[in-house]
Design an enzyme around this catalytic site. Structure first.
Site, short mmCIF file in Angstrom:
data_model
loop_
_atom_site.label_atom_id
_atom_site.label_comp_id
_atom_site.label_asym_id
_atom_site.label_seq_id
_atom_site.Cartn_x
_atom_site.Cartn_y
_atom_site.Cartn_z
CD GLN A 22 -2.63 -1.00 2.71
OE1 GLN A 22 -2.43 -1.93 3.48
NE2 GLN A 22 -3.42 0.01 3.04
CG PHE A 34 -8.46 -5.99 4.03
CD1 PHE A 34 -9.59 -5.39 3.48
CD2 PHE A 34 -8.09 -7.24 3.57
CE1 PHE A 34 -10.33 -6.03 2.50
CE2 PHE A 34 -8.83 -7.89 2.58
CZ PHE A 34 -9.95 -7.29 2.05
CD GLU A 90 -0.75 2.57 6.71
OE1 GLU A 90 -1.84 2.11 7.08
OE2 GLU A 90 -0.31 3.67 7.08
NE ARG A 137 -7.30 7.02 11.88
CZ ARG A 137 -7.96 8.05 11.34
NH1 ARG A 137 -9.21 8.30 11.68
NH2 ARG A 137 -7.39 8.83 10.44
NE ARG A 186 -12.87 -1.78 5.27
CZ ARG A 186 -13.55 -2.46 4.35
NH1 ARG A 186 -13.47 -3.77 4.32
NH2 ARG A 186 -14.30 -1.84 3.48
CG PHE A 243 -4.77 3.16 11.51
CD1 PHE A 243 -3.91 2.36 10.76
CD2 PHE A 243 -4.23 4.27 12.14
CE1 PHE A 243 -2.56 2.67 10.65
CE2 PHE A 243 -2.87 4.59 12.05
CZ PHE A 243 -2.04 3.78 11.29
CB THR A 284 -3.79 11.08 13.28
OG1 THR A 284 -2.84 10.01 13.29
CG2 THR A 284 -5.19 10.51 13.30
CD GLU A 309 -9.20 3.34 7.88
OE1 GLU A 309 -9.15 4.53 7.53
OE2 GLU A 309 -8.39 2.85 8.67
MO1 MOS Z 1 -5.38 1.50 6.60
S1 MOS Z 1 -5.87 0.42 8.28
O1 MOS Z 1 -5.16 3.07 7.30
O2 MOS Z 1 -3.97 0.87 5.92
#
Ligand code: MOS
Length: 751
Positions: A191, A222, A226, A304, A336, A338, A434, A706
């Site tokens: 991602q 998901f 990331e 978060r 998802r 976070f 954030t 999300e």
């Molecule tokens: Mo998403 S849980 O911000 O990769």
């Protein structure tokens, strides 16, 4: 309009990592992961693996030309363990062989012994021992100490929520090969291509401009790709760079499940105080986040959690503390929501606790305390365009809650074995990373001389339909058919310094950058059109692939316009840069205006429980959701349905289990149950709240990735209500997932 990728997906033509044609001489890699969760490495013998025929080389930390460090936020994560292993499955070595089978065989020949160190899997124990990934953080509002005196009722409790396996369809992987000029090209299932690029640069000690990361699309992510895709991308790059050969690394499902982090389990203590008329006056919670062995994204996820710990409610006196705890599990990571779902589960547990003690339906407390316009969030932002009351009222009207409640009571009193339960789940989710810096994006647009259009952005298509949304944005601005538009792969050499596609913000950030680029081109094309039609630029519009002058046809088609612009030596390429305005956050005060806007919605979930077996069905989900002005209702509905199911799975059946030695027991799809079609509600009714949509959402179409996951939290409390209907002696406790086994215990538990 349907997803523009659907045709290629169903015909099998869409290119995923494993579909990239292999270059001649491609080698295959496999990872050796630590067999223990914590220990000092006393021996690492790779000689047998190294001498297996077909093995080219075995890499360890010794082979790293730059830094052995892949931590994105905090430098606490080695690519390969050097002296100590911190979790079962942690990468220690990489075998590269002529074929995949040989590489995997050789992995089994690696011998490692360790001197055991204490294994901690529980975040509370980690905190006791001072094992924190970062210092704790606290968000405050009002005066919590003074507030308890104003409460007529005070309730305390504990809430635990479990991990969740991402189970993206495509496992982690990368394909790297040397390219011209001492450079390296990497196809990565990530991602965050820039993170992969930046980390390869650090580990190989070569500049970022020598590394090109390319992503066509992902088979799901998901949040699991990331940060956690990075290590595997770096391993493939390291081997390719040193061996001067193409190297492919793709994890087997079982290795992926064992080696990668999951949604963070949280364990929390809460205290909630209410007045007789159900106003929540005070809410205090201390949460222990199970971060795993290194920070990964835990600090951001913790943040978060803090932001969303009061969900959609205004609570005048709040104090929320989160400890990010280091344990000997794979580093837990983005999933998802976070951290927001974990936070929301706690406040909803506190409300459910109060409701059960006060013998009233929880939705009466929920409704009383929903946010209003201009309320101040406990992080300082003033709530604007608040839609939660509209959503709640609309739901109650559309789906006659009073009537349903009465029907459920009637059903429950006439059925001994089957019991029904219902719960409402409001959601308020802030949109923006954030970390303010990350809220920037770029887009590169080429209009080719035949009138076709190529778009590159930093957005990763991972099944969520961002390519379709971006194509629609450009098609709308140029007033051309989406068939003229092609979304290029996401590539760090074309669009640089990108944020990961995450935080539900992919379409907003990249879409707004795209709008900027398109508008620059549009202005230039209109100048050409004005000259061609002897008119003022203000009189020119483009409609349906044609140039209009004061609304009348000029006979100039889109293709002609583009071609004339080219002949006049006008640039048909533009770059757009977008950064979200207004947002900031001051961490020294823990106050600011971190979000561009909020997404609101509410779900009513109804379940039927078999009280002999503990098994259950989720019967229906009635949802009122604020999409704003949806760019693509089909895609957005898909996101709601998928999010809802993923949330229901997390809350009910998906149970990640590690033993005390930190070994994953739920390590395959035979021991880890995810929702299937039989677990889906028979009815999923999604109603779009009619709103204009906020200016900062792309074309006023709100982010949707999300927020709907958290509707699934309602399933926990609906089940709990059904249990109470059968066993009035059951005092609600909060320990998700509420699996049939746990339900059964609670059904027959006496106080
Ligand atoms: Mo998403 S849980 O911000 O990769």
């Amino acid at each position: 309009m349907n997803n523009i990728e659907t045709g290629n997906h169903i015909s099998g033509r869409s290119v995923y990592l494993d579909d990239i044609p292999e270059l001649k001489g491609t080698l295959h890699a496999a990872v050796f992961g630590s067999p223990v969760a914590h220990g000092t490495i006393t021996k690492l013998d790779i000689s047998k693996a190294q001498s297996l025929p077909g093995v080219i080389r075995v890499f360890t930390f010794n082979d790293i030309p730059g830094q052995n460090e892949i931590g994105g936020i905090i430098a606490d994560e080695p690519l390969f363990a050097a002296n100590i292993v911190h979790y079962n499955g942690q990468a220690v070595a990489l075998v590269v062989a002529n074929d995949e089978l040989t590489a995997r065989k050789a992995v089994k020949l690696i011998e490692m012994t360790t001197a055991p160190l204490e294994v901690i899997t529980d975040p509370r124990m980690a905190k006791e021992k001072g094992e924190l990934l970062i210092p704790p953080r606290t968000f405050r509002q009002g005066n919590i100490t003074g507030a308890w005196k104003k409460c007529d009722f005070i309730f305390e409790g504990r809430a635990d929520s479990g991990a969740q396996e991402h189970l993206y369809i495509e496992t982690q992987g990368a394909y790297a090969y040397p390219s011209d000029n001492n450079s390296i090209k990497v196809h990565s299932s990530t991602q965050g291509p820039t993170s992969v690029q930046k980390t390869i640069s650090r580990v190989l000690n070569i500049p970022m401009n020598h590394i090109e990361v390319d992503v066509a699309r992902l088979g799901g992510a998901f949040g699991g790709k990331e940060d956690q895709a990075t290590g595997f991308g770096v391993m493939a790059a390291l081997a390719a760079y040193i061996l001067h050969r193409p190297v492919k690394l793709a994890l087997h499902r079982l290795d992926d499940m064992r080696m990668t982090g999951k949604r963070h389990p949280y364990s929390s203590d809460f205290r909630i105080g209410l007045t007789r008329d159900l106003k929540i006056v005070a809410f205090q919670t201390t949460m222990y986040q199970n971060g795993g062995a290194s920070a990964d994204l835990s600090p951001a996820i913790m943040e978060r959690t803090l932001f969303h710990s009061t969900n959609a409610y205004f609570i005048p006196n709040t104090e929320v503390t989160v400890y990010s705890c280091r344990t000997n599990l794979p580093p837990n990571t983005a999933f998802r929501g976070f951290g927001a779902p974990q936070g929301m589960f706690v406040i909803e547990s506190a409300i459910a606790k109060a409701a059960s003690e006060m013998k009233i339906p929880a939705h009466e407390i929920q409704q009383k305390n929903l946010l209003r316009e201009n309320d101040e969030f406990h992080y300082g932002q003033t709530a604007k365009d608040v839609r939660i009351r509209n959503c709640f009222d609309t739901l109650i009207k559309r789906y006659d809650i009073e009537k349903i409640t009465a029907e459920i009571s009637a059903f429950n009193s006439s059925n001994e074995i089957l019991k029904k339960g219902m719960a409402l789940m409001p959601v308020c989710f802030g949109i923006s990373f954030t970390n303010t810096t990350m809220n920037q994006a770029r887009a590169l647009v080429h209009i080719y001389q035949d009138g076709s259009i190529g778009i590159s952005t930093g957005a990763i298509e991972m099944g969520q339909g961002v390519n379709t949304k971006l194509a629609e944005v450009a098609a709308t601005l140029f007033s051309v058919s989406t068939t003229r538009i092609k979304l290029e792969t996401t590539n760090t050499s074309r669009v640089a310094n990108t944020s990961p596609t995450a935080a539900s913000s992919g379409a907003d950030l990249n879409g707004n950058a795209l709008i900027i680029a398109c508008n620059k081109l549009l202005k230039r094309l209109k100048e050409v059109a004005a000259a061609l039609s002897n008119s003022n630029i203000d009189d020119i519009t483009l409609e349906n692939e044609a140039v209009l002058k004061k609304g009348n046809p000029t006979g100039i088609a889109w293709e002609t316009l583009v071609h004339k612009a080219f002949l006049s030596r006008i640039s048909l390429t533009e770059n757009g840069h977008y950064s979200t305005p207004y947002i900031y956050f001051d961490k020294t005060k823990e106050k600011g205006h971190p979000f561009a806007y909020h997404v609101y919605g509410v779900a009513a979930i109804t379940v039927t429980l078999d009280c002999l077996r503990g098994t259950y069905n989720v019967n229906d989900a009635h949802i009122v959701h604020d999409f704003g002005n949806s760019l693509n209702p089909i895609i957005d509905r898909g996101q709601i349905e998928g999010g809802l199911m993923q949330g229901i799975g997390w809350m009910t059946m998906e149970e990640v289990v590690y033993n005390d030695e930190g070994r994953l027991l739920s390590n395959s799809l035979s021991t880890y149950k995810v929702p299937d079609i039989y677990s889906a509600p028979e009815t999923v009714d999604i109603h779009a709240l009619e709103t204009e949509g906020p200016e900062l959402a792309v074309m006023k179409s709100k982010a949707v990735g999300e927020p709907p996951l958290m509707y699934g939290i309602g399933a926990y409390f609906a089940l709990q209500n059904a249990i109470i209907a059968f066993n009035p002696g059951y005092k609600p406790d909060f320990d998700a997932p509420l699996t049939p086994e746990k339900v059964l215990m609670k059904l027959y538990k006496r106080r």
